[in-house]
Design a protein around this motif. Structure first.
Motif, PDB file in Angstrom:
ATOM      1  N   GLN A  10       7.081   2.416 -13.796  1.00  0.00           N
ATOM      2  CA  GLN A  10       5.787   2.405 -13.122  1.00  0.00           C
ATOM      3  C   GLN A  10       5.562   3.782 -12.512  1.00  0.00           C
ATOM      4  O   GLN A  10       6.471   4.374 -11.935  1.00  0.00           O
ATOM      5  CB  GLN A  10       5.784   1.343 -12.011  1.00  0.00           C
ATOM      6  CG  GLN A  10       4.639   1.407 -11.032  1.00  0.00           C
ATOM      7  CD  GLN A  10       3.338   0.946 -11.647  1.00  0.00           C
ATOM      8  OE1 GLN A  10       3.294  -0.060 -12.345  1.00  0.00           O
ATOM      9  NE2 GLN A  10       2.275   1.683 -11.397  1.00  0.00           N
ATOM     10  N   TYR A  13      10.832   4.183 -11.795  1.00  0.00           N
ATOM     11  CA  TYR A  13       9.587   4.857 -11.436  1.00  0.00           C
ATOM     12  C   TYR A  13       9.495   6.285 -11.968  1.00  0.00           C
ATOM     13  O   TYR A  13      10.501   6.984 -12.095  1.00  0.00           O
ATOM     14  CB  TYR A  13       9.429   4.858  -9.911  1.00  0.00           C
ATOM     15  CG  TYR A  13       9.412   3.450  -9.357  1.00  0.00           C
ATOM     16  CD1 TYR A  13       8.235   2.711  -9.353  1.00  0.00           C
ATOM     17  CD2 TYR A  13      10.582   2.857  -8.909  1.00  0.00           C
ATOM     18  CE1 TYR A  13       8.230   1.393  -8.898  1.00  0.00           C
ATOM     19  CE2 TYR A  13      10.585   1.549  -8.453  1.00  0.00           C
ATOM     20  CZ  TYR A  13       9.408   0.816  -8.450  1.00  0.00           C
ATOM     21  OH  TYR A  13       9.403  -0.477  -8.017  1.00  0.00           O
ATOM     22  N   VAL A  55       7.551   3.210  -3.983  1.00  0.00           N
ATOM     23  CA  VAL A  55       8.611   2.366  -4.540  1.00  0.00           C
ATOM     24  C   VAL A  55       8.699   1.059  -3.762  1.00  0.00           C
ATOM     25  O   VAL A  55       8.797  -0.028  -4.351  1.00  0.00           O
ATOM     26  CB  VAL A  55       9.964   3.112  -4.518  1.00  0.00           C
ATOM     27  CG1 VAL A  55      11.113   2.160  -4.825  1.00  0.00           C
ATOM     28  CG2 VAL A  55       9.958   4.267  -5.524  1.00  0.00           C
ATOM     29  N   ILE A  85       4.303   6.316  -9.689  1.00  0.00           N
ATOM     30  CA  ILE A  85       4.027   6.387  -8.256  1.00  0.00           C
ATOM     31  C   ILE A  85       3.183   7.635  -8.018  1.00  0.00           C
ATOM     32  O   ILE A  85       3.648   8.758  -8.232  1.00  0.00           O
ATOM     33  CB  ILE A  85       5.333   6.495  -7.437  1.00  0.00           C
ATOM     34  CG1 ILE A  85       6.236   5.288  -7.665  1.00  0.00           C
ATOM     35  CG2 ILE A  85       5.024   6.686  -5.957  1.00  0.00           C
ATOM     36  CD1 ILE A  85       5.738   4.013  -7.070  1.00  0.00           C
TER      37      ILE A  85
END
Length: 311
Positions: free
Chosen positions: A23, A84, A72, A25
């Motif tokens: 993902q 991340y 996070v 950030i």
């Protein structure tokens, strides 16, 4: 044809690079741009209001490491096994001295479960000294450098106050790709003065660049921008696409795009309180599902009409 392979999607790209879910950030590291601080101009790009980019945890008064840790923490409550990518997103994230940039990038990589970087920047802000550093960093961690291309037409680039030419973009993309660094681009479909035919032709020009990934965004008019003022004074100079019309334009674009380029996204979403138009009321995933459905109806796929012009 299975709709899952009708275009080269970003989730498949990430799955090929990582054995786990990742993902992004977002980070706002407090950078500015050369067409904001007077180096090349003032006021920035006419469409730009960077408030549209930044999530709640993303504030410039916080150190990079703190922003990443808070991001996070935000995601890990729901996805405890997620890894991340630190995404340097707002403004021009290579527009500082080399030592300062190294400190910021490495501070982000030190955060637990961060497995790579995505660095968004302008093509006129990538000196060879930074490319040398990024070439070495790329051997140690996952890295994408993402350039704001926006348009391949120099008349459009001048009109929107980009402060660089498409030739500058092509040079930066090629130099980055030559270093074996994954290279991304971002374009805006529907900029004033560009017809549907010109936009589709753009896909073939983009295909000549050694890009790995591409983001497509619809033109959005956002409060507080020079373009919003231009629209208020001369709305006849703008064509704001309806959702279904933009879906067909996007599919036409994909059909003329090199088939191996990874499509990261089709639209952007500005906050409701800032958005003037167009307001389609669709989330990213809802729009993507409409794209897939329409591609199936049209028996369309990425690269269907692509002609390889690289000899």
């Amino acid at each position: 044809m299975d709709e899952r392979v009708r275009y080269n999607d970003f989730s498949g790209f990430l799955a090929a690079h990582f054995p786990y879910k990742v993902q992004k950030i977002s980070i706002n590291a407090g950078f500015t741009c050369p067409n904001r601080d007077g180096t090349k101009g003032y006021g920035g790009c006419t469409y730009c209001n960077n408030q549209t980019f930044n999530p709640a945890y993303c504030h410039t008064e916080k150190p990079v490491g703190q922003q990443v840790r808070e991001g996070v923490a935000f995601f890990s409550r729901k996805y405890p096994k997620m890894k991340y990518l630190a995404y340097f997103q707002a403004y021009t994230n290579t527009y500082a001295g080399l030592e300062e940039l190294k400190r910021m990038y490495e501070e982000a990589l030190e955060v637990e479960n961060v497995v790579g970087l995505v660095i968004g920047t302008r093509p006129d802000c990538m000196p060879d000294s930074l490319l040398d550093y990024l070439e070495g960093l790329n051997r140690q961690t996952f890295l994408i450098v993402e350039y704001g291309i926006e348009s391949t037409d120099n008349r459009t680039l001048k009109r929107i106050n980009r402060g660089h030419t498409f030739e500058c973009t092509a040079d930066a993309v090629r130099k980055t790709a030559q270093r074996k660094i994954l290279t991304g681009g971002h374009v805006i479909l529907g900029l004033p003065g560009e017809s549907g035919r010109q936009i589709i032709a753009q896909a073939e020009t983009i295909s000549e660049l050694p890009l790995n990934t591409l983001k497509l965004h619809q033109l959005q008019l956002v409060k507080g921008t020079r373009m919003a003022h231009e629209y208020a004074e001369h709305p006849e100079e703008f064509h704001l696409y309806k959702a279904d019309e933009y879906i067909d334009l996007t599919i036409d674009y994909l059909e003329h795009l090199r088939p191996d380029i990874v499509i990261e996204r089709f639209i952007s979403q500005s906050p409701k309180e800032l958005l003037i138009a167009p307001d389609w009321g669709l989330k990213n995933y809802e729009f993507t599902e409409r794209i897939k459905k329409r591609m199936k109806e049209r028996d369309s796929w990425q690269g269907k009409h692509y002609k390889n012009r690289i000899q």
